[in-house]
Design an enzyme around this catalytic site. Sequence first.
Site, PDB file in Angstrom:
ATOM      1  N   GLU A   1       0.833  -1.193   0.000  1.00 48.56           N
ATOM      2  CA  GLU A   1       0.000   0.000   0.000  1.00 48.56           C
ATOM      3  C   GLU A   1       0.875   1.254   0.000  1.00 48.56           C
ATOM      4  O   GLU A   1       1.902   1.301   0.668  1.00 48.56           O
ATOM      5  CB  GLU A   1      -0.893  -0.008   1.242  1.00 48.56           C
ATOM      6  CG  GLU A   1      -1.854   1.174   1.330  1.00 48.56           C
ATOM      7  CD  GLU A   1      -2.696   1.142   2.606  1.00 48.56           C
ATOM      8  OE1 GLU A   1      -3.787   1.719   2.604  1.00 48.56           O
ATOM      9  OE2 GLU A   1      -2.250   0.543   3.611  1.00 48.56           O
TER      10      GLU A   1
ATOM     11  N   CYS B   1      -5.328  -3.165   3.049  1.00 52.04           N
ATOM     12  CA  CYS B   1      -5.048  -2.859   4.452  1.00 52.04           C
ATOM     13  C   CYS B   1      -6.273  -2.985   5.376  1.00 52.04           C
ATOM     14  O   CYS B   1      -6.661  -4.086   5.723  1.00 52.04           O
ATOM     15  CB  CYS B   1      -4.414  -1.482   4.559  1.00 52.04           C
ATOM     16  SG  CYS B   1      -3.471  -1.242   6.099  1.00 52.04           S
TER      17      CYS B   1
ATOM     18  N   LYS C   1      -9.914   1.501  -2.460  1.00 47.81           N
ATOM     19  CA  LYS C   1     -10.103   1.000  -1.097  1.00 47.81           C
ATOM     20  C   LYS C   1     -11.471   1.406  -0.548  1.00 47.81           C
ATOM     21  O   LYS C   1     -11.854   2.579  -0.575  1.00 47.81           O
ATOM     22  CB  LYS C   1      -8.998   1.544  -0.205  1.00 47.81           C
ATOM     23  CG  LYS C   1      -8.994   1.008   1.225  1.00 47.81           C
ATOM     24  CD  LYS C   1      -7.802   1.609   1.982  1.00 47.81           C
ATOM     25  CE  LYS C   1      -7.706   1.091   3.401  1.00 47.81           C
ATOM     26  NZ  LYS C   1      -6.573   1.735   4.116  1.00 47.81           N
TER      27      LYS C   1
END
Length: 266
Positions: free
Chosen positions: A40, A152, A111
């Site tokens: 990331e 994440c 995301k």
Amino acid sequence: MKIAAIQMNSQDDKDANCAEAERLVRAAAADGATLIVLPEYFACLSASDSLQRESGEPFPQGGIFHRFSALARELKVTLHAGSVVESEGAARYNTTAVFGPTGEVIAKYRKIHLFDVEVPGGITYLESSRVGRGTEIVTYEVDGQKVGCAICYDIRFPELFRKLRDEGCDIIVLPAAFTLQTGKDHWEVLSRARAIETQTYFVACGQVFTHGNGTKACWGHSMVIDPWGSVVAQASDRVGFIVATLDDDYTASVRRNVPVASHHVL
């Protein structure tokens, strides 16, 4: 399929970060990996909200996207390019771009779950001040295997991974910059749980060490986990990469022996 997860220590300098990412991708390709994953925010990981936002580039016109598209084409690999800040007008997103062996874009994932928390130690993260959230579930195919995308903080929301498994994913990839404070207790537990629940190979690819002049730290410990939940490769506390060979027959065996996908009631 041989997969590599690259572990980095990205800082504010985009040029230096991208050069390091390219060096490591080349090394992983030379080691025989055909699916290579970056972490990331590999191009810029800053403690400054304004600098992080300013690092954004439009998709697919931005220089970062062009550079790693060309690299995938040159090396003839599939490159799951971690995530970068994508700019779209005034908006920003935490975005994964995936490039196929001819350099074409085969997936783009924004995301969905943003990291707005105060972690132990009194450090506050407010990702929504930097980027907006995505809304779409994204998969792509490599060598007959379906790969699911996550980033994440998504790891804490099992419903996303259930949807990816329902989409037929065999592999799930999670680039991350997991905090040191939460990572030491939750990173491996959550990663193994997501692999066990979905009966997929789970690739958790992280940042390591400090950034922001030492004010924030990432846990590292990048891992490849098999469909039974066993860790088959894990990075030590260093910049570099791990490799693992994924076994399609083993995935099929696990799913045949414990057919949870056909037992869901809810």
